[in-house]
Design a protein around this motif. Sequence first.
Motif, PDB file in Angstrom:
ATOM      1  N   CYS A 230       0.838  -1.200   0.000  1.00 41.21           N
ATOM      2  CA  CYS A 230       0.000   0.000   0.000  1.00 41.21           C
ATOM      3  C   CYS A 230       0.872   1.249   0.000  1.00 41.21           C
ATOM      4  CB  CYS A 230      -0.916  -0.015   1.224  1.00 41.21           C
ATOM      5  SG  CYS A 230      -2.021   1.408   1.337  1.00 41.21           S
ATOM      6  N   SER A 231       1.938   1.235   0.789  1.00 38.76           N
ATOM      7  CA  SER A 231       2.849   2.371   0.857  1.00 38.76           C
ATOM      8  C   SER A 231       3.494   2.646  -0.500  1.00 38.76           C
ATOM      9  CB  SER A 231       3.924   2.093   1.915  1.00 38.76           C
ATOM     10  OG  SER A 231       4.803   3.180   2.039  1.00 38.76           O
ATOM     11  N   ASP A 232       3.903   1.598  -1.199  1.00 34.69           N
ATOM     12  CA  ASP A 232       4.488   1.754  -2.534  1.00 34.69           C
ATOM     13  C   ASP A 232       3.461   2.284  -3.529  1.00 34.69           C
ATOM     14  OD1 ASP A 232       6.906   0.833  -1.594  1.00 34.69           O
ATOM     15  OD2 ASP A 232       6.706  -1.182  -2.441  1.00 34.69           O
ATOM     16  N   ARG A 233       2.240   1.794  -3.434  1.00 36.71           N
ATOM     17  CA  ARG A 233       1.171   2.222  -4.359  1.00 36.71           C
ATOM     18  C   ARG A 233       0.860   3.709  -4.207  1.00 36.71           C
ATOM     19  NH1 ARG A 233      -4.300   2.281  -2.621  1.00 36.71           N
ATOM     20  NH2 ARG A 233      -4.365   0.363  -1.391  1.00 36.71           N
ATOM     21  N   VAL A 234       0.943   4.208  -2.976  1.00 39.03           N
ATOM     22  CA  VAL A 234       0.590   5.604  -2.687  1.00 39.03           C
ATOM     23  C   VAL A 234       1.669   6.586  -3.166  1.00 39.03           C
ATOM     24  CG1 VAL A 234       0.317   7.209  -0.735  1.00 39.03           C
ATOM     25  CG2 VAL A 234      -0.942   5.045  -0.767  1.00 39.03           C
ATOM     26  N   LEU A 235       2.907   6.124  -3.288  1.00 35.89           N
ATOM     27  CA  LEU A 235       4.037   7.025  -3.526  1.00 35.89           C
ATOM     28  C   LEU A 235       3.871   7.945  -4.745  1.00 35.89           C
ATOM     29  CD1 LEU A 235       6.731   7.995  -2.496  1.00 35.89           C
ATOM     30  CD2 LEU A 235       7.832   6.107  -3.723  1.00 35.89           C
ATOM     31  N   PRO A 236       3.418   7.448  -5.924  1.00 38.43           N
ATOM     32  CA  PRO A 236       3.294   8.367  -7.073  1.00 38.43           C
ATOM     33  C   PRO A 236       2.327   9.527  -6.831  1.00 38.43           C
ATOM     34  CG  PRO A 236       3.264   6.090  -7.822  1.00 38.43           C
ATOM     35  CD  PRO A 236       3.150   6.047  -6.339  1.00 38.43           C
ATOM     36  N   VAL A 237       1.207   9.258  -6.143  1.00 37.68           N
ATOM     37  CA  VAL A 237       0.262  10.353  -5.899  1.00 37.68           C
ATOM     38  C   VAL A 237       0.769  11.256  -4.772  1.00 37.68           C
ATOM     39  CG1 VAL A 237      -1.298   9.190  -4.259  1.00 37.68           C
ATOM     40  CG2 VAL A 237      -2.200  10.924  -5.794  1.00 37.68           C
ATOM     41  N   TRP A 238       1.552  10.715  -3.846  1.00 43.38           N
ATOM     42  CA  TRP A 238       2.183  11.571  -2.843  1.00 43.38           C
ATOM     43  C   TRP A 238       3.108  12.579  -3.517  1.00 43.38           C
ATOM     44  CZ3 TRP A 238       2.687  14.601   0.874  1.00 43.38           C
ATOM     45  CH2 TRP A 238       3.929  14.996   1.384  1.00 43.38           C
ATOM     46  N   ASP A 239       3.822  12.170  -4.544  1.00 44.18           N
ATOM     47  CA  ASP A 239       4.689  13.098  -5.271  1.00 44.18           C
ATOM     48  C   ASP A 239       3.879  14.254  -5.869  1.00 44.18           C
ATOM     49  OD1 ASP A 239       6.969  11.615  -4.698  1.00 44.18           O
ATOM     50  OD2 ASP A 239       6.891  10.477  -6.565  1.00 44.18           O
ATOM     51  N   GLU A 240       2.672  13.948  -6.374  1.00 40.79           N
ATOM     52  CA  GLU A 240       1.794  14.992  -6.919  1.00 40.79           C
ATOM     53  C   GLU A 240       1.316  15.936  -5.811  1.00 40.79           C
ATOM     54  OE1 GLU A 240      -1.455  13.439  -9.187  1.00 40.79           O
ATOM     55  OE2 GLU A 240      -0.249  11.829 -10.061  1.00 40.79           O
ATOM     56  N   ILE A 241       0.904  15.343  -4.698  1.00 38.26           N
ATOM     57  CA  ILE A 241       0.412  16.139  -3.568  1.00 38.26           C
ATOM     58  C   ILE A 241       1.504  17.077  -3.070  1.00 38.26           C
ATOM     59  CG2 ILE A 241      -0.349  16.002  -1.164  1.00 38.26           C
ATOM     60  CD1 ILE A 241      -1.631  13.234  -1.957  1.00 38.26           C
TER      61      ILE A 241
END
Length: 267
Positions: free
Chosen positions: A175-186
């Motif tokens: 889950c942490s890996d999946r979230v990373l690309p959208v965290w970069d956008e945020i």
Amino acid sequence: MVIFKFLRSKLSQFMMKTNRLVLLRHGESEFNQLNKFCGWHDAPLSKGGMEDARKIAALNLLNANLEFDKVYTSTLCRAQTTTDIILREMKSSFVPVESHWRLNERHYGNLTGFNKRQMSDQYGEAQVQNWRRAFDSMPPSITPQNPYYFGIRNNPSFSDVPADQFPFAESMHMCSDRVLPVWDEIKKDMLNGKRVLVCTHGTVVRALIKHIEGLSDEAISKVNIPNCVPCVYEFDIKTGKLISPMTYLGDPEYIKAKTEQVASIGN
């Protein structure tokens, strides 16, 4: 009024040297109320969850004089309804909302739909807590025999999920890996001066906290996120670094009680 808020927002962004980011777990869902594993099942908010979105989340954000230029949320209705209620209460329904499947809750596999206490009685409390909190522990994959399998697989809200990335179960690590690309956008939006609210799910908030604070795998396993309590971070826009630790908005005793409730197996 909307034009005035827009102009004030632009002036504030031009002058600011720091910016705050708010993370929020959605209000209580019907599955939370029944103490069931929910994951990618699209459970709606309970009546209590709707009230908490108004009286806990929105009220504390208003009391802190926070305003937003953008909201990120998941494609699950419990997060989206919480977002709608908060923006309505804050008279900010004009704020753009971006939903993303990468912000969906962790997929709890074949535990989906089952009561946590009943699963503890079947597998042992230590095993269930390991599935819930250990960074690399993954529950059994969901099967077609699970009553929620086809509802999840055929949910049109998940149409943007690439076929080879559609999960059958996830660890916290996945889950942490999946979230990373959208965290970069945020983070990019936030460091460009946008005041961002992320209204999502408990495990996803934990994943974002891990990325923000650089917590170890062991440390994040001890973090528990209560429903509807805003988590606030402040960043230096120029350096992108945290200025201070995360703070909760709200009554400390209420937050303590709700955090302990989330940490426990429950009934």
